[in-house]
Scaffold this motif. Structure first.
Motif, mmCIF file in Angstrom:
data_model
loop_
_atom_site.group_PDB
_atom_site.id
_atom_site.type_symbol
_atom_site.label_atom_id
_atom_site.label_comp_id
_atom_site.label_asym_id
_atom_site.label_seq_id
_atom_site.Cartn_x
_atom_site.Cartn_y
_atom_site.Cartn_z
ATOM 1 N N LEU A 1 0.826 -1.202 0.000
ATOM 2 C CA LEU A 1 0.000 0.000 0.000
ATOM 3 C C LEU A 1 0.859 1.250 0.000
ATOM 4 N N SER A 2 2.159 1.108 0.260
ATOM 5 C CA SER A 2 3.075 2.252 0.231
ATOM 6 C C SER A 2 3.745 2.344 -1.126
ATOM 7 N N LYS A 3 4.217 3.524 -1.465
ATOM 8 C CA LYS A 3 4.879 3.746 -2.748
ATOM 9 C C LYS A 3 6.088 2.838 -2.902
ATOM 10 N N SER A 4 6.871 2.685 -1.843
ATOM 11 C CA SER A 4 8.093 1.873 -1.900
ATOM 12 C C SER A 4 7.819 0.385 -1.845
ATOM 13 N N GLY A 5 6.629 0.010 -1.383
ATOM 14 C CA GLY A 5 6.327 -1.400 -1.177
ATOM 15 C C GLY A 5 6.948 -1.953 0.091
ATOM 16 N N LEU A 6 7.426 -1.057 0.962
ATOM 17 C CA LEU A 6 8.140 -1.485 2.164
ATOM 18 C C LEU A 6 7.423 -1.131 3.471
ATOM 19 N N ILE A 7 6.521 -0.167 3.415
ATOM 20 C CA ILE A 7 5.949 0.385 4.645
ATOM 21 C C ILE A 7 4.464 0.033 4.743
ATOM 22 N N SER A 8 4.075 -0.544 5.844
ATOM 23 C CA SER A 8 2.671 -0.837 6.097
ATOM 24 C C SER A 8 2.178 0.014 7.262
ATOM 25 N N CYS A 9 0.889 -0.047 7.545
ATOM 26 C CA CYS A 9 0.352 0.621 8.732
ATOM 27 C C CYS A 9 1.072 0.132 9.981
ATOM 28 N N ASN A 10 1.404 -1.164 9.974
ATOM 29 C CA ASN A 10 2.045 -1.771 11.143
ATOM 30 C C ASN A 10 3.475 -1.279 11.362
ATOM 31 N N THR A 11 4.076 -0.661 10.355
ATOM 32 C CA THR A 11 5.448 -0.157 10.511
ATOM 33 C C THR A 11 5.515 0.885 11.611
ATOM 34 N N CYS A 12 4.603 1.842 11.583
ATOM 35 C CA CYS A 12 4.588 2.894 12.607
ATOM 36 C C CYS A 12 3.689 2.557 13.788
ATOM 37 N N HIS A 13 2.758 1.641 13.583
ATOM 38 C CA HIS A 13 1.819 1.264 14.645
ATOM 39 C C HIS A 13 1.932 -0.240 14.865
ATOM 40 N N ASN A 14 3.082 -0.629 15.383
ATOM 41 C CA ASN A 14 3.452 -2.042 15.486
ATOM 42 C C ASN A 14 2.643 -2.716 16.591
ATOM 43 N N LEU A 15 1.828 -3.677 16.200
ATOM 44 C CA LEU A 15 0.946 -4.341 17.157
ATOM 45 C C LEU A 15 1.694 -5.211 18.147
ATOM 46 N N ALA A 16 2.956 -5.504 17.863
ATOM 47 C CA ALA A 16 3.766 -6.276 18.804
ATOM 48 C C ALA A 16 4.468 -5.379 19.821
ATOM 49 N N MET A 17 4.367 -4.056 19.637
ATOM 50 C CA MET A 17 5.082 -3.101 20.481
ATOM 51 C C MET A 17 4.144 -2.023 21.020
#
Length: 344
Positions: free
Chosen positions: A73-89
């Motif tokens: 969903l990101s332009k780079s194909g590397l960043i998801s919603c979970n990148t900044c809002h990590n459900l494990a953290m």
């Protein structure tokens, strides 16, 4: 008889906290101060988090979860919603300023707020510019310093993958139009389920033994110091409030964020607060104890002692809740028509 008297005495003593207040009186005090619990009933929780305009279904939640974890969903194909809002953290990224496209730090030095319990917020974003999660979900995907993906690119990526097309049809019907709004709305449905009931909620729901004496003492102090002025209701935050009303915030120059047009700032939830450092809109404070003291001086005009701050922190840790069990999804396979990652 002696055994009965002794047992009764212990029960009576356990109902009286270290600060001379009965547990039931503390509960009444908390409720009268505007504090509320996440309900015990699953039906009542559903009523709390559901949106009649975008009702929760199991299929929407599962599809929304995939999209939440989808880096394409990101332009780079590397960043998801979970990148900044990590459900494990704790639903955050653990850095002061969010990092996005091309390793860009947020230009205003804004910290990523937790996605857990965000459905309980009255508004979204630090400046409160979004009224609900469906609207909020559209912003970071398109924002240049974040996921940097134009809405058309997002739709083209999703609709190029048969797995997503089939799942959207299964979820919304064969005639579904997969547009950017529907993609964001579906992510929001998943996010609406990310609530974390805690032992604090058990106490507020009447289980008086769910908090320790030390936690109850901290709760009482939390109320008496006036923290409930901003951190109240079910979310213990999530409303727009003036910031640094009594004294200057010592990290005010870290970034240029000044709040909304009225200099109001969204009050962050205190739920799971021990997991979401660093604190404040610009991530200027890493210690929860220090954050309590900073709040005392900047918001309340109080000098909170080390001991009082420690006791309040003891209570705040009781707000760490039970997280939903989430299995990392297997994402659909890209095709030859899927737009390629773009690092520029």
């Amino acid at each position: 008889m002696k055994k009965f008297v002794l047992t009764s005495t212990l029960v009576l003593f356990s109902a009286v906290s270290l600060f001379g207040m009965t547990d039931s009186s503390l509960l009444e005090k908390a409720k009268n101060s505007g504090l509320k619990a996440i309900p015990k009933s699953e039906l009542e929780i559903l009523k709390l988090v559901d949106d009649p305009n975008n009702p929760i279904t199991a299929k929407k939640v599962e599809l929304g979860k995939k999209l939440y974890f989808e880096p394409r969903l990101s332009k780079s194909g590397l960043i998801s919603c979970n990148t900044c809002h990590n459900l494990a953290m704790g639903g955050v990224d653990g850095v002061s300023a969010a990092i996005g496209h091309k390793w860009t730090a947020n230009p205003h030095h804004l910290n990523s707020p937790t996605v857990y319990n965000s459905v309980l917020n009255k508004v979204q974003f630090w400046n409160g510019r979004s009224p609900h999660l469906e609207d909020q979900a559209q912003g970071p995907i398109q924002a240049g310093p974040e996921m940097a993906a134009p809405s058309k690119l997002v739709v083209n990526r999703v609709t190029s993958m048969k797995g997503y097309v089939d799942e959207f049809k299964d979820t919304y019907g064969d005639n579904v139009k997969i547009d950017f709004k529907l993609i964001a709305d579906t992510i929001a449905v998943f996010e609406r389920t990310l609530i974390t009931p805690s032992r604090y909620d058990d106490f507020m729901n009447g289980n008086l033994s769910s908090l320790s004496k030390e936690e109850k003492k901290g709760l009482n102090l939390f109320i008496d110091k006036g923290c409930i002025g901003c951190h109240n209701d079910i979310g213990l935050g999530g409303t727009m409030q003036p910031f640094a009303t009594a004294a200057k915030y010592k990290f005010a120059n870290l970034g240029d964020f000044k709040g909304d047009k009225n200099r109001m700032v969204k009050t962050p939830t205190l739920r799971n607060i021990e997991e979401t450092a660093p604190y404040f809109h610009n991530g200027g404070v890493w210690s929860l104890k220090e954050a309590v003291k900073v709040m005392g001086s900047t918001q309340l005009g109080l000098k909170i002692s080390d001991n009082d701050a420690k006791e309040i922190v003891t209570f705040l840790k009781s707000l760490t809740g039970e997280k939903p069990k989430i299995t990392y999804p297997i994402l659909p396979i890209a095709t030859k028509t899927t737009p390629k990652p773009d690092m520029n």
